[in-house]
Write a protein that holds these residues in place. Structure first.
Motif: not given
Length: 158
Positions: A79-91
């Motif tokens: 929704a925000s167009g940013t990247f997750p802080t978790r490595t197990d969450a997809p871009p």
């Protein structure tokens, strides 16, 4: 390279640049390399959350665990167009730009949690020093610092 401008950007800003300059005139590339190759970014949602009242902490922890889950990180970042802080969450998608930004994460260093962070820190320092010198009580110092910090944030953060 002559005619090129190098800027650090977000997906939102990239879209704005393309709208203003034309798709053919804007290309996203890897972070520049000098002595080291690095890029910087904001820590995001979790860094901007604070919990002050002790009685709110158990509920706030549950909210944070929910927001920090891989599933919610993926939804929030899409929704925000940013990247997750978790490595197990997809871009937040699979475009060429997102793939380029995902590659840049390998050399990314966390930045400030707000564009106004340095201004806020500069406003806090003299208040803390004043409290340490005894010019005001800790509460007076924090109240004054909060007033200044909130005014800075109101001017600079959208």
């Amino acid at each position: 390279h002559p005619g090129y401008v190098h800027v650090q950007t977000s997906l939102l800003e990239l879209g704005q640049m393309r709208a203003a300059l034309g798709d053919e005139n804007v290309e996203l590339g890897a972070p520049l390399k000098g002595t080291v190759q690095a890029t910087f970014g904001n820590p995001g949602l979790l860094a901007m959350t604070s919990i002050t009242a002790k009685e709110n902490q158990p509920a706030a922890l549950k909210v944070m665990q929910f927001l920090a889950s891989a599933d919610q990180q993926a939804k929030l970042n899409k929704a925000s167009g940013t990247f997750p802080t978790r490595t197990d969450a997809p871009p937040p998608g699979d475009s060429k730009d997102i793939a380029t930004m995902a590659q840049a994460l390998k050399v990314a260093k966390p930045g400030e949690p707000s564009p106004a962070a340095r201004q806020v820190m500069a406003a806090l320092a003299p208040r803390i020093q004043g409290a340490l010198r005894g010019d005001y009580t800790p509460k007076e110092a924090l109240d004054q610092a909060a007033t200044e910090a909130n005014a800075i944030l109101a001017r600079t953060v959208r």
